[in-house]
Design a protein around this motif. Sequence first.
Motif, PDB file in Angstrom:
ATOM      1  N   UNK A   1       0.761  -1.082  -0.079  1.00 12.99           N
ATOM      2  CA  UNK A   1      -0.006  -0.041  -0.001  1.00 12.99           C
ATOM      3  C   UNK A   1       0.942   1.234  -0.059  1.00 12.99           C
ATOM      4  N   UNK A   2       0.375   2.265  -0.696  1.00 13.65           N
ATOM      5  CA  UNK A   2       1.084   3.496  -0.703  1.00 13.65           C
ATOM      6  C   UNK A   2       1.619   4.066   0.640  1.00 13.65           C
ATOM      7  N   UNK A   3       0.813   4.035   1.628  1.00 13.27           N
ATOM      8  CA  UNK A   3       1.347   4.549   2.808  1.00 13.27           C
ATOM      9  C   UNK A   3       2.594   3.570   3.317  1.00 13.27           C
ATOM     10  N   UNK A   4       2.533   2.370   3.124  1.00 17.90           N
ATOM     11  CA  UNK A   4       3.607   1.587   3.390  1.00 17.90           C
ATOM     12  C   UNK A   4       4.808   2.102   2.798  1.00 17.90           C
ATOM     13  N   UNK A   5       4.689   2.361   1.336  1.00 15.43           N
ATOM     14  CA  UNK A   5       5.962   2.830   0.544  1.00 15.43           C
ATOM     15  C   UNK A   5       6.319   4.256   1.079  1.00 15.43           C
ATOM     16  N   UNK A   6       5.556   4.999   1.510  1.00 14.02           N
ATOM     17  CA  UNK A   6       6.141   6.192   2.104  1.00 14.02           C
ATOM     18  C   UNK A   6       6.709   5.861   3.581  1.00 14.02           C
ATOM     19  N   UNK A   7       6.174   4.918   4.200  1.00 13.00           N
ATOM     20  CA  UNK A   7       7.086   4.805   5.365  1.00 13.00           C
ATOM     21  C   UNK A   7       8.184   4.196   5.332  1.00 13.00           C
ATOM     22  N   UNK A   8       8.471   3.401   4.328  1.00 10.82           N
ATOM     23  CA  UNK A   8      10.116   3.091   3.834  1.00 10.82           C
ATOM     24  C   UNK A   8      10.745   4.186   3.204  1.00 10.82           C
ATOM     25  N   UNK A   9      10.018   5.025   2.646  1.00 15.14           N
ATOM     26  CA  UNK A   9      10.872   6.292   2.255  1.00 15.14           C
ATOM     27  C   UNK A   9      11.566   7.231   3.195  1.00 15.14           C
ATOM     28  N   UNK A  10      10.728   7.134   4.662  1.00 10.51           N
ATOM     29  CA  UNK A  10      11.137   7.743   5.749  1.00 10.51           C
ATOM     30  C   UNK A  10      12.600   7.470   6.084  1.00 10.51           C
ATOM     31  N   UNK A  11      12.995   6.076   6.115  1.00  8.87           N
ATOM     32  CA  UNK A  11      14.164   5.672   6.387  1.00  8.87           C
ATOM     33  C   UNK A  11      15.200   5.951   5.211  1.00  8.87           C
ATOM     34  N   UNK A  12      14.839   6.011   4.038  1.00 15.51           N
ATOM     35  CA  UNK A  12      15.796   6.462   2.830  1.00 15.51           C
ATOM     36  C   UNK A  12      15.949   8.006   3.169  1.00 15.51           C
ATOM     37  N   UNK A  13      14.894   8.596   3.473  1.00 17.01           N
ATOM     38  CA  UNK A  13      14.943  10.162   3.615  1.00 17.01           C
ATOM     39  C   UNK A  13      16.080  10.384   4.663  1.00 17.01           C
ATOM     40  N   UNK A  14      15.822   9.563   5.829  1.00 13.23           N
ATOM     41  CA  UNK A  14      16.731   9.917   6.851  1.00 13.23           C
ATOM     42  C   UNK A  14      18.212   9.839   6.364  1.00 13.23           C
ATOM     43  N   UNK A  15      18.642   8.483   5.765  1.00  7.83           N
ATOM     44  CA  UNK A  15      19.777   8.282   5.212  1.00  7.83           C
ATOM     45  C   UNK A  15      20.370   9.399   4.343  1.00  7.83           C
ATOM     46  N   UNK A  16      19.386   9.861   3.417  1.00  9.74           N
ATOM     47  CA  UNK A  16      19.612  11.109   2.484  1.00  9.74           C
ATOM     48  C   UNK A  16      20.159  12.153   3.264  1.00  9.74           C
ATOM     49  N   UNK A  17      19.532  12.548   4.366  1.00 10.27           N
ATOM     50  CA  UNK A  17      19.784  13.767   5.179  1.00 10.27           C
ATOM     51  C   UNK A  17      21.096  13.692   5.747  1.00 10.27           C
ATOM     52  N   UNK A  18      21.602  12.781   6.211  1.00 10.00           N
ATOM     53  CA  UNK A  18      22.602  12.768   7.115  1.00 10.00           C
ATOM     54  C   UNK A  18      24.125  12.134   6.448  1.00 10.00           C
TER      55      UNK A  18
END
Length: 399
Positions: free
Chosen positions: A185-202
């Motif tokens: 589901x889309x919300x779960x894909x976004x959920x995974x993006x949260x960890x990718x986003x974290x990695x990108x930021x730091x």
Amino acid sequence: MTSPSAKWEVRAELGVHYEIVESVDLLSVDNVALLGSVDRSDPSDTQLVLVDTTIDRLYGDRLRAYLEYHRVPYHLVSLPSAEEQKTIDLVLSVASAMNEAKAFRVRNPPIAIGGGVMLDIVGLAASLYRRGIPYIRVPTTLLGLVDVSVAAKTGVNFEGFRNRLGSYSPPLRTLIDRSFLATLPTRQLRNGMGEIFKMALIKDARLFGLLERYGAELIEGKFQDAAPPGGTAASGGPPLWTGANPADEVIGRAIQGMVEELQPNLWEKQLERSVDYGHSFSPLLEMRALPDLYHGEAVTLDCVFSAFLAAHRGLLRSDEVHRVVACARSLGLPVWHPLFCDADALGEALADTVRHRNGDQNLPVMAGIGSARFLNDVTPAELDAAAAAMAELAPVGAR
Ligand SMILES: NC(=O)c1ccc[n+]([C@@H]2O[C@H](COP(=O)([O-])OP(=O)(O)OC[C@H]3O[C@@H](n4cnc5c(N)ncnc54)[C@H](O)[C@@H]3O)[C@@H](O)[C@H]2O)c1
Ligand SMILES: [Zn+2]
């Protein structure tokens, strides 16, 4: 009898090697990666396969057909996998399944297929069973693919605390197949993006650029398209990716980043961990907000909150904070939650994290986009200021 002053010491080293291997279309009968990952030297051994109930519903028929095609005697167990059910009781159910399948000590490791909850439960059971047996992981969520896939950790929630019981016990191998994401589901894909986003930021400014350009589109296409329509970025201009396509590059960079960060500090002896970005305030607040917030959503909120802390210290410019917030929004991730504006809750969350980091804050914060540094002297007044900045992001009706 020995004398009272006698003393013996034992020193030993624990070598670790495990792999994260991409294998496209794992459940195709022509693909032998799934069975090639376990020792089937005795073909009469019962193969234990543990799946979460959703995976059973969506892929159970294909999985059974795959095992039958390869004439493998199997014991397939389907377990619930909501975060609220991530308990020691389910770990014991997995241990019972291991008994029923007559699991060996080394030969014939169980295969776990599912999201992070399922993989953590099976991993913990495997680490306890006969004091530790090997296992194979197949993540089926985006968060599982980019984050759990690399981790050595297992765990279950206990008495309101996230992953309070757990172990360091990596699997023999993790098999990565992004075709599972087609049903996520889309919300779960976004959920995974949260960890990718974290990695990108730091750690990875290029990954951040890829998320800004292609993130929303990758979610919409469930990471299945080889390339965005027309082969160029949605926002126009030449493609930004250098790999085969943005889906592979985004997943690949996220996994690579995790490998680089975890490998030198797998047992977390060093408590300054930049991958803890987004995981300083969120552990307690995520549990308090259950079932309201998914893990990756709570991580994103912590990332945004911590960006305000960094800006307060002059480590992040206001245009960079703006990009962080805009990128999270474009990925459909939350940038505001009442618990992240509640100074008491934030203070409590940080206090628990300080206990987890053995008495120090060791708070990773961004120092520009794509790099991090650690703070150890964040004051309650700074938490208040960041909470007030977060409150500004509240939707109008919630202020
Ligand atoms: N071991 C580690 O170091 C580590 C790292 C990160 C996260 N985690 C843990 O992972 C958990 C979160 O994992 P998650 O986000 O994968 O959640 P999850 O395991 O709860 O899965 C999310 C939902 O998606 C469903 N699902 C799974 N695969 C699917 C598919 N291919 N198609 C359709 N539905 C599917 C699941 O049934 C579940 O309902 C947390 O408990 C967290 O603590 C562990
Ligand atoms: Zn996480």
